[in-house]
Design a protein around this motif. Sequence first.
Motif, PDB file in Angstrom:
ATOM      1  N   GLY A 262      -7.568  -7.297   1.600  1.00 44.73           N
ATOM      2  CA  GLY A 262      -6.184  -6.999   1.241  1.00 44.73           C
ATOM      3  C   GLY A 262      -6.025  -5.650   0.586  1.00 44.73           C
ATOM      4  N   GLU A 265      -6.071  -3.098   3.256  1.00 44.81           N
ATOM      5  CA  GLU A 265      -4.835  -3.193   4.032  1.00 44.81           C
ATOM      6  C   GLU A 265      -3.658  -2.563   3.293  1.00 44.81           C
ATOM      7  N   ASP A 266      -3.595  -2.739   1.954  1.00 42.71           N
ATOM      8  CA  ASP A 266      -2.448  -2.188   1.216  1.00 42.71           C
ATOM      9  C   ASP A 266      -2.699  -0.780   0.687  1.00 42.71           C
ATOM     10  N   SER A 268      -4.832   0.308  -1.643  1.00 35.53           N
ATOM     11  CA  SER A 268      -5.330   0.515  -3.007  1.00 35.53           C
ATOM     12  C   SER A 268      -6.818   0.865  -3.000  1.00 35.53           C
ATOM     13  N   LYS A 313      -8.757   1.086   7.313  1.00 41.36           N
ATOM     14  CA  LYS A 313      -7.571   0.521   7.970  1.00 41.36           C
ATOM     15  C   LYS A 313      -7.696   0.482   9.488  1.00 41.36           C
TER      16      LYS A 313
END
Length: 328
Positions: A262, A265-266, A268, A313
């Motif tokens: 995650g 994906e975001d 960070s 990503k």
Amino acid sequence: MRFSRIAAVTGATVLVLGIASCSSTGGKPRESEGGMGGGTVDTPRATIAMITHEVPGDSFWDLIRKGAETAAKKDNIELRYSNDPEAPNQANLVQTAIDSGVDGIALTLAKPDAMRAAVAAAEAKGIPVVAFNAGGDAWKEMGVKEYFGQDGYIAGQGAGDRLKQEGAKKVICVIQEQGHVDLEARCAGVKNTFPATENLNVNGKDMPSVESTITAKLQQDPSIDYIVTLGAPFALTAAQSVKNAGSNAKVGTFDTNAALVGAIEDGSVQWAVDQQPFLQGYLAVDSLWLYLNNGNIIGGGQPVLTGPSFIDKSNIDAVAEYAKGGTR
């Protein structure tokens, strides 16, 4: 060390593909022209001890254990797993395994000097020893039969090259266990290809302390624009430190876990260097089965590399499903 160092990987991919659908049946080895049973294990039950420097709570080791347990189930092996982050205690666990009469030992060599006597004791008893994950520069001269893992220095060089490509200016490389040979090698490799790198030692056993130490460093030096951590939990903590400090620094890391999916994906966390810990645990156990039952040694006297490769990503979707299953 040089970036051109080459490790033997011949056979590792074939081994994994060839045993993916195997089952365990126990019993005597078959005496036929079918070799080792054509992929179905029918060898006598054996006991293997796996002894690591795992720090409790570090999810990286869940992947190692899942791989080891998968191989053990296929190979009719009783797997005895134990761990201690303190090298003298880890050496004592090796001696305990020797005294219990195990058939083989798979271990990590985060601090090789502390493990030498224990490894020599196993060899004196005729117990085969393989190493994985840490100790890529020490295993061979210690008499260990095989090594499975990435070369920390080469992996670090790859990360440094990536930092250059992304236009980083000043980097901190966060070491969660000072003196751990593979962690030190990773940061040394980063610095080799990206000289504007400074090591930051933290106490990996105390995550709130890790967060506050990284936060303080970012507040002290706003010119830091990239943080490289050496484990997925530390990357997630570093991302929080970036927020705490009001910094614009990006985060890259070595190693993965399900929670990191995650974060990539975001955005960070930008990327992770994957050394495939599931594969390390799997090959360590499976190689001992091969040695015990057919005298095989993988790698031709060279380390068998399980990494590095980058996860970001562009390919995180392909990894995400495996991460949910606890194998990546």
